[in-house]
Write an enzyme that holds these catalytic residues in place. Sequence first.
Site, PDB file in Angstrom:
ATOM      1  N   SER A   1       0.814  -1.216   0.000  1.00  0.00           N
ATOM      2  CA  SER A   1       0.000   0.000   0.000  1.00  0.00           C
ATOM      3  C   SER A   1       0.846   1.263   0.000  1.00  0.00           C
ATOM      4  O   SER A   1       1.999   1.260   0.436  1.00  0.00           O
ATOM      5  CB  SER A   1      -0.910   0.018   1.226  1.00  0.00           C
ATOM      6  OG  SER A   1      -1.875  -0.973   1.130  1.00  0.00           O
ATOM      7  N   GLU A   2       0.233   2.332  -0.502  1.00  0.00           N
ATOM      8  CA  GLU A   2       0.922   3.625  -0.526  1.00  0.00           C
ATOM      9  C   GLU A   2      -0.014   4.674   0.061  1.00  0.00           C
ATOM     10  O   GLU A   2      -1.197   4.408   0.257  1.00  0.00           O
ATOM     11  CB  GLU A   2       1.294   3.979  -1.967  1.00  0.00           C
ATOM     12  CG  GLU A   2       2.236   2.951  -2.571  1.00  0.00           C
ATOM     13  CD  GLU A   2       2.792   3.371  -3.909  1.00  0.00           C
ATOM     14  OE1 GLU A   2       2.321   4.381  -4.471  1.00  0.00           O
ATOM     15  OE2 GLU A   2       3.706   2.678  -4.377  1.00  0.00           O
TER      16      GLU A   2
ATOM     17  N   GLU B   1      -3.109 -14.977   3.219  1.00  0.00           N
ATOM     18  CA  GLU B   1      -3.172 -13.792   4.076  1.00  0.00           C
ATOM     19  C   GLU B   1      -4.592 -13.588   4.580  1.00  0.00           C
ATOM     20  O   GLU B   1      -4.815 -13.303   5.759  1.00  0.00           O
ATOM     21  CB  GLU B   1      -2.723 -12.561   3.278  1.00  0.00           C
ATOM     22  CG  GLU B   1      -2.789 -11.275   4.067  1.00  0.00           C
ATOM     23  CD  GLU B   1      -2.482 -10.054   3.213  1.00  0.00           C
ATOM     24  OE1 GLU B   1      -2.050 -10.230   2.046  1.00  0.00           O
ATOM     25  OE2 GLU B   1      -2.665  -8.940   3.713  1.00  0.00           O
ATOM     26  N   ARG B   2      -5.559 -13.754   3.699  1.00  0.00           N
ATOM     27  CA  ARG B   2      -6.959 -13.568   4.111  1.00  0.00           C
ATOM     28  C   ARG B   2      -7.394 -14.628   5.096  1.00  0.00           C
ATOM     29  O   ARG B   2      -8.095 -14.351   6.052  1.00  0.00           O
ATOM     30  CB  ARG B   2      -7.863 -13.600   2.882  1.00  0.00           C
ATOM     31  CG  ARG B   2      -7.816 -12.260   2.268  1.00  0.00           C
ATOM     32  CD  ARG B   2      -8.248 -12.026   0.906  1.00  0.00           C
ATOM     33  NE  ARG B   2      -7.704 -10.699   0.584  1.00  0.00           N
ATOM     34  CZ  ARG B   2      -7.646 -10.187  -0.601  1.00  0.00           C
ATOM     35  NH1 ARG B   2      -8.113 -10.878  -1.622  1.00  0.00           N
ATOM     36  NH2 ARG B   2      -7.130  -9.004  -0.797  1.00  0.00           N
TER      37      ARG B   2
ATOM     38  N   ALA C   1      -2.740   4.843  -2.526  1.00  0.00           N
ATOM     39  CA  ALA C   1      -3.234   3.645  -3.212  1.00  0.00           C
ATOM     40  C   ALA C   1      -3.290   2.489  -2.234  1.00  0.00           C
ATOM     41  O   ALA C   1      -2.274   1.993  -1.764  1.00  0.00           O
ATOM     42  CB  ALA C   1      -2.320   3.302  -4.393  1.00  0.00           C
ATOM     43  N   GLY C   2      -4.503   2.038  -1.932  1.00  0.00           N
ATOM     44  CA  GLY C   2      -4.660   0.911  -1.008  1.00  0.00           C
ATOM     45  C   GLY C   2      -5.390  -0.203  -1.724  1.00  0.00           C
ATOM     46  O   GLY C   2      -4.794  -1.109  -2.308  1.00  0.00           O
TER      47      GLY C   2
ATOM     48  N   ARG D   1     -22.561 -12.561  37.568  1.00  0.00           N
ATOM     49  CA  ARG D   1     -23.132 -11.260  37.923  1.00  0.00           C
ATOM     50  C   ARG D   1     -24.600 -11.392  38.320  1.00  0.00           C
ATOM     51  O   ARG D   1     -25.433 -11.735  37.508  1.00  0.00           O
ATOM     52  CB  ARG D   1     -22.999 -10.329  36.720  1.00  0.00           C
ATOM     53  CG  ARG D   1     -23.707  -9.021  36.841  1.00  0.00           C
ATOM     54  CD  ARG D   1     -22.860  -8.008  37.547  1.00  0.00           C
ATOM     55  NE  ARG D   1     -23.518  -6.703  37.574  1.00  0.00           N
ATOM     56  CZ  ARG D   1     -22.918  -5.573  37.938  1.00  0.00           C
ATOM     57  NH1 ARG D   1     -21.652  -5.611  38.289  1.00  0.00           N
ATOM     58  NH2 ARG D   1     -23.575  -4.445  37.942  1.00  0.00           N
TER      59      ARG D   1
ATOM     60  N   THR E   1      -9.863  -4.442   2.235  1.00  0.00           N
ATOM     61  CA  THR E   1     -11.041  -3.798   2.829  1.00  0.00           C
ATOM     62  C   THR E   1     -12.267  -4.636   2.479  1.00  0.00           C
ATOM     63  O   THR E   1     -12.260  -5.410   1.504  1.00  0.00           O
ATOM     64  CB  THR E   1     -11.247  -2.396   2.242  1.00  0.00           C
ATOM     65  OG1 THR E   1     -11.272  -2.509   0.808  1.00  0.00           O
ATOM     66  CG2 THR E   1     -10.114  -1.459   2.645  1.00  0.00           C
TER      67      THR E   1
END
Lengths: 272, 445
Positions: free
Chosen positions: B175-176, B299-300, B179-180, B325, B424
């Site tokens: 990424s930049e 990666e995903r 630019a993603g 609780r 994303t």
Amino acid sequence: MKKILVPIKRVIDYAQKIRVDPTKGPQGVQLKNVKMSMNPFCEIAVEEAIQLKEQNKGAEVVAISVGPKQCTETIRTALAMGADRGIHIETKPDVRGDYIDLQPWAIASLLKGIVDKEDAVDLVLLGKQSIDSDCGQTGPLLAGLLNAPQATFAANIERGDDGSFTVERETDTGTETIKLNASGKPAVITCDLRLNTPRYPTMPNIMKAKKKPVETISLEDMVKELGLDLDEVLTPKNEVVEVYEPPPRKEGETVGSIDELIGKLKEKGLVA
Amino acid sequence: MHRLTPSVRRLAAAKCSKTKNSKRCFASASPTSWDADENTSSLTKLFNPTDDHAALREMVRTFTEREVEPQALEYNRSETFNSSLFRKFGSENGGLGILGLTAPDDFGGTGLPDATAVSIVHEELSYSDPALCLSYLAHSILLVNNLAVNANEDQLARFMPGICDGSKIGGMCMSEPNAGTDVLGMKSNAVYDSDRDGFILNGTKMWITNGTMTGKETGDLFLVYARTGTEKRSDITQFVVEGGMEGFNVGQKITDKLGMRASPTAELVFENVFLPAKTHVVGDVNGATLCMMRNLEIERVALAAMAVGIARRSLDEMIAYASDRPAFGKSSLFGFGQIQKHISESYAEYMAGKCYLYAMANGLDLSTYGNGLDADGVKLYCATMTKNVADRAIQVMGGYGYCGEYAVERLWRDAKLLEIGGGTNESHHKNMARDLHKLDGNKLE
């Protein structure tokens, strides 16, 4: 140094909440769907054995476990930590190792047979006790049966060039140092918490462990092979009469000051 | 049971959370050592297909409990990277040997080209510290796995040992600043210099995990994508850039991130960095889209696995809290319908994600690609799922859920990243729609 035997036990995991079914009498401790692990002190024993092996090239570490089919996982963990091979004495699924069915005398008898069979065993390293039965007897019983030198609650172990073992023992009143002379019998040492910090089985070792040999033999066959009496082994010497959960902790009292605290303690006859 | 001597109590006091959750301090607590019936085994088998997987899960879980959990809150607070803990993932000094999980074992890796193993490690680490796990992912998947799949023998011999043994930490630069998702819109470029037989790299990369450890120096080793041709948008080449190379510097360390704060993120700057063509080009010149495609799926999957770990932790926390609780005369919150809804819906969604993950991972061959639809799908689903589960955990835990000490607020903040990083949501929509459109009238299985 040639051979180190490490008996290991599969027990309910240290952190599990123990549930007792009151309708089941002495068999009340629930084992179904409960997480099991290697007894923490056995793990320390395995670690010590591996460290000794690393210091004495050529030594072989053998992990031994008595229990149901799932014990192979426990042995596998020992192999992944660095043990060389395993022996699994397989019991039927309903045989309980938490003092109900199998008790230290039976285990020690089996181990004695294995020590004799294995031959040239320099050292048997055990955990000081298991966290389910909490007996602390298997090591000493084994030493007695073997007529072997023993030291319990080891916090440090050093091996001498002459084959002797110098053990620092932790007791409630302090530490004592004992030397187990080389005697032609294996030294029997039980391990306490401060002895070492067990290593993680690394990923490459987990994969290597698959290739290490594990001999599986049924309890019945092992008993026969060792020339023991099955009834003798399986009949517990002690009978568990009752198992119950500890009573719930009663609520305490809050006091406002040190004086009030002392007053209350005196009232309850807890201090003079 | 064994009496709690002071030393055992000290061991057990590694603080996890105020809930009654187990603090396992001894190894070998095996998640599959159940005295279970036949019914439990099919799901357990899905999540741990072989003994090796079960043993791996057990090992990572124990390590996480003992060493990762106690430091997670502090490093999140200080936004610093626990590099000494990270190095314990390496193969040196009795480390776990999981940095090179998918790398060939003749170069220092573990030789386990297995998406299931990858999923297990990411799930287990993320239970306690998603930020540390993110750094682990950037290193072991984005750098190590990519090299393992795309590099030649010389490059493997040269670079692989250091990044597997824990001595070198790095990542990947794609990424930049501008630019993603539009990855091929990258402006970083490398021009070939025939006199020196190498490329001159110029550009800026952004959001680089492990880009810097301290904010001053760059990390040790990076795979960098840069444009090397102007004919096609896809004329991109993958390079190896080493920390210390002239012209390679940290632009800035990114601070004040919402989550993943213990994972170091940086902007990296390349000014006329010289990269020898023979050694520092990975794959073919202008052929990097192939390198990319070979790595994006795993990666995903790894990110989806992180989501599953976060969700499992959130569930454990909200169940434990609700159990203890009392309110309105009832002994626990389990008597209230809205709490029942939060917990049960979270469980079902978590299980759906976990099963999708492992079903997909178990069949994923890391040496091929083309399984993008489900890689995108599992990340798309799990990222949003875990954000929702973490959110419900905070809700169930009320004021306590809102405080750092109770873990779930950090998990909620960490979870949000998964809808952005590594693809994303919108990029998954684009990819999946394209793949489904290609079915061209054929029905689903």
